[in-house]
Design a protein around this motif. Structure first.
Motif, PDB file in Angstrom:
ATOM      1  N   ASN A 110     -68.492  68.648 109.356  1.00  0.00           N
ATOM      2  CA  ASN A 110     -69.542  69.691 109.376  1.00  0.00           C
ATOM      3  C   ASN A 110     -70.727  69.344 108.602  1.00  0.00           C
ATOM      4  OD1 ASN A 110     -70.200  71.622 110.539  1.00  0.00           O
ATOM      5  ND2 ASN A 110     -70.084  72.108 107.999  1.00  0.00           N
ATOM      6  N   VAL A 111     -70.376  67.786 107.741  1.00  0.00           N
ATOM      7  CA  VAL A 111     -71.260  68.436 106.578  1.00  0.00           C
ATOM      8  C   VAL A 111     -71.333  66.791 105.940  1.00  0.00           C
ATOM      9  CG1 VAL A 111     -72.834  68.511 104.525  1.00  0.00           C
ATOM     10  CG2 VAL A 111     -71.768  70.691 106.283  1.00  0.00           C
ATOM     11  N   LEU A 112     -72.560  66.167 105.226  1.00  0.00           N
ATOM     12  CA  LEU A 112     -72.365  64.929 104.998  1.00  0.00           C
ATOM     13  C   LEU A 112     -72.080  65.042 103.039  1.00  0.00           C
ATOM     14  CD1 LEU A 112     -71.738  61.847 105.381  1.00  0.00           C
ATOM     15  CD2 LEU A 112     -74.033  61.900 105.222  1.00  0.00           C
ATOM     16  N   ILE A 113     -71.405  65.099 102.679  1.00  0.00           N
ATOM     17  CA  ILE A 113     -71.158  65.166 101.072  1.00  0.00           C
ATOM     18  C   ILE A 113     -70.525  63.485 100.635  1.00  0.00           C
ATOM     19  CG2 ILE A 113     -70.635  66.561  99.341  1.00  0.00           C
ATOM     20  CD1 ILE A 113     -69.714  68.832 101.458  1.00  0.00           C
ATOM     21  N   ASN A 114     -71.776  63.490  99.225  1.00  0.00           N
ATOM     22  CA  ASN A 114     -71.385  61.905  99.387  1.00  0.00           C
ATOM     23  C   ASN A 114     -71.295  60.432  99.298  1.00  0.00           C
ATOM     24  OD1 ASN A 114     -72.501  63.572  96.249  1.00  0.00           O
ATOM     25  ND2 ASN A 114     -69.956  64.824  95.763  1.00  0.00           N
ATOM     26  N   GLY A 115     -71.894  61.026 100.661  1.00  0.00           N
ATOM     27  CA  GLY A 115     -71.734  59.998 101.695  1.00  0.00           C
ATOM     28  C   GLY A 115     -70.618  60.054 101.988  1.00  0.00           C
ATOM     29  N   LYS A 116     -69.555  60.992 102.463  1.00  0.00           N
ATOM     30  CA  LYS A 116     -68.389  61.281 103.867  1.00  0.00           C
ATOM     31  C   LYS A 116     -68.560  62.460 104.101  1.00  0.00           C
ATOM     32  CE  LYS A 116     -63.448  62.809 102.709  1.00  0.00           C
ATOM     33  NZ  LYS A 116     -62.081  62.854 101.868  1.00  0.00           N
ATOM     34  N   TRP A 117     -68.440  62.089 105.579  1.00  0.00           N
ATOM     35  CA  TRP A 117     -68.484  63.951 105.888  1.00  0.00           C
ATOM     36  C   TRP A 117     -66.971  64.234 106.022  1.00  0.00           C
ATOM     37  CZ3 TRP A 117     -72.451  64.582 109.250  1.00  0.00           C
ATOM     38  CH2 TRP A 117     -72.992  64.182 108.996  1.00  0.00           C
ATOM     39  N   ASP A 122     -64.718  68.272 106.233  1.00  0.00           N
ATOM     40  CA  ASP A 122     -64.540  69.308 107.363  1.00  0.00           C
ATOM     41  C   ASP A 122     -65.036  70.913 106.297  1.00  0.00           C
ATOM     42  OD1 ASP A 122     -63.319  67.884 109.014  1.00  0.00           O
ATOM     43  OD2 ASP A 122     -61.338  68.459 108.213  1.00  0.00           O
ATOM     44  N   HIS A 123     -65.315  72.178 107.549  1.00  0.00           N
ATOM     45  CA  HIS A 123     -65.575  73.075 106.365  1.00  0.00           C
ATOM     46  C   HIS A 123     -64.613  74.180 107.935  1.00  0.00           C
ATOM     47  CE1 HIS A 123     -68.132  71.533 104.380  1.00  0.00           C
ATOM     48  NE2 HIS A 123     -68.803  72.002 103.765  1.00  0.00           N
ATOM     49  N   GLN A 124     -64.120  75.006 106.604  1.00  0.00           N
ATOM     50  CA  GLN A 124     -63.742  76.141 107.353  1.00  0.00           C
ATOM     51  C   GLN A 124     -64.596  77.734 107.292  1.00  0.00           C
ATOM     52  OE1 GLN A 124     -60.230  77.571 107.986  1.00  0.00           O
ATOM     53  NE2 GLN A 124     -61.209  79.010 108.677  1.00  0.00           N
ATOM     54  N   VAL A 125     -64.537  77.667 109.094  1.00  0.00           N
ATOM     55  CA  VAL A 125     -65.874  78.812 109.005  1.00  0.00           C
ATOM     56  C   VAL A 125     -65.213  80.190 109.270  1.00  0.00           C
ATOM     57  CG1 VAL A 125     -67.709  79.324 110.926  1.00  0.00           C
ATOM     58  CG2 VAL A 125     -66.605  76.750 110.565  1.00  0.00           C
ATOM     59  N   LEU A 126     -66.031  81.580 107.924  1.00  0.00           N
ATOM     60  CA  LEU A 126     -65.657  82.460 108.006  1.00  0.00           C
ATOM     61  C   LEU A 126     -67.130  83.466 108.730  1.00  0.00           C
ATOM     62  CD1 LEU A 126     -64.571  80.735 106.134  1.00  0.00           C
ATOM     63  CD2 LEU A 126     -62.763  83.008 105.056  1.00  0.00           C
ATOM     64  N   ALA A 127     -66.294  84.831 109.598  1.00  0.00           N
ATOM     65  CA  ALA A 127     -67.917  84.970 109.837  1.00  0.00           C
ATOM     66  C   ALA A 127     -67.522  86.144 109.851  1.00  0.00           C
ATOM     67  CB  ALA A 127     -67.799  85.235 110.985  1.00  0.00           C
ATOM     68  N   VAL A 172     -72.341  84.484 108.469  1.00  0.00           N
ATOM     69  CA  VAL A 172     -71.419  82.838 108.733  1.00  0.00           C
ATOM     70  C   VAL A 172     -70.924  82.481 107.603  1.00  0.00           C
ATOM     71  CG1 VAL A 172     -70.530  81.287 110.526  1.00  0.00           C
ATOM     72  CG2 VAL A 172     -71.709  82.827 111.286  1.00  0.00           C
ATOM     73  N   ALA A 173     -70.185  81.163 107.121  1.00  0.00           N
ATOM     74  CA  ALA A 173     -70.107  81.175 105.604  1.00  0.00           C
ATOM     75  C   ALA A 173     -68.770  79.840 106.361  1.00  0.00           C
ATOM     76  CB  ALA A 173     -69.219  82.432 104.656  1.00  0.00           C
ATOM     77  N   CYS A 174     -69.309  78.904 105.649  1.00  0.00           N
ATOM     78  CA  CYS A 174     -68.881  77.640 106.001  1.00  0.00           C
ATOM     79  C   CYS A 174     -68.198  77.349 104.928  1.00  0.00           C
ATOM     80  CB  CYS A 174     -69.390  76.525 106.553  1.00  0.00           C
ATOM     81  SG  CYS A 174     -69.311  77.042 108.698  1.00  0.00           S
ATOM     82  N   VAL A 175     -66.879  76.440 104.062  1.00  0.00           N
ATOM     83  CA  VAL A 175     -66.760  76.620 103.029  1.00  0.00           C
ATOM     84  C   VAL A 175     -66.124  75.074 103.554  1.00  0.00           C
ATOM     85  CG1 VAL A 175     -65.092  77.392 101.172  1.00  0.00           C
ATOM     86  CG2 VAL A 175     -66.221  79.170 102.371  1.00  0.00           C
ATOM     87  N   MET A 176     -65.210  74.624 102.350  1.00  0.00           N
ATOM     88  CA  MET A 176     -64.671  73.186 102.134  1.00  0.00           C
ATOM     89  C   MET A 176     -62.784  73.418 102.386  1.00  0.00           C
ATOM     90  SD  MET A 176     -66.693  70.363  99.403  1.00  0.00           S
ATOM     91  CE  MET A 176     -65.416  69.226 100.779  1.00  0.00           C
ATOM     92  N   PRO A 177     -62.077  73.487 103.390  1.00  0.00           N
ATOM     93  CA  PRO A 177     -61.356  73.745 103.087  1.00  0.00           C
ATOM     94  C   PRO A 177     -60.111  73.974 102.019  1.00  0.00           C
ATOM     95  CG  PRO A 177     -61.425  72.803 105.237  1.00  0.00           C
ATOM     96  CD  PRO A 177     -62.817  72.371 104.207  1.00  0.00           C
ATOM     97  N   ARG A 178     -60.357  72.892 100.766  1.00  0.00           N
ATOM     98  CA  ARG A 178     -59.857  73.080  99.659  1.00  0.00           C
ATOM     99  C   ARG A 178     -60.711  73.749  98.679  1.00  0.00           C
ATOM    100  NH1 ARG A 178     -62.139  67.920  99.996  1.00  0.00           N
ATOM    101  NH2 ARG A 178     -63.717  67.263  98.686  1.00  0.00           N
TER     102      ARG A 178
END
Length: 70
Positions: free
Chosen positions: A50-57, A59-64, A22-28
């Motif tokens: 999904n992930v807190l990055i620089n103080g902001k939650w 989303d991540h696209q999930v691919l498998a 499984v890989a998770c990628v920011m949609p942008r």
């Protein structure tokens, strides 16, 4: 990069005998998403906040990808 991902997938399935990766990628991040698609990963959905990055939650696209030998 696509070739590197393909080699990693091959190693994970043949040597480590993994069933699924499984890989998770920011949609942008379209470049990373495209690399995974070209390596055979399929889209499964969006993991919201999904992930807190620089103080902001973020989303991540999930691919498998699933081992075709299983």
């Amino acid at each position: 990069m696509t070739e590197a991902v393909r080699l990693m997938v091959d190693y994970a399935f043949t040597e480590l005998k993994l069933h699924r990766i499984v890989a998770c990628v920011m949609p942008r991040n379209l470049g990373s998403t495209r690399v995974l698609e070209k390596a055979g990963f399929h889209h499964e959905g969006i993991a919201r906040s999904n992930v807190l990055i620089n103080g902001k939650w973020e989303d991540h696209q999930v691919l498998a990808i699933i081992n075709p030998e299983d």
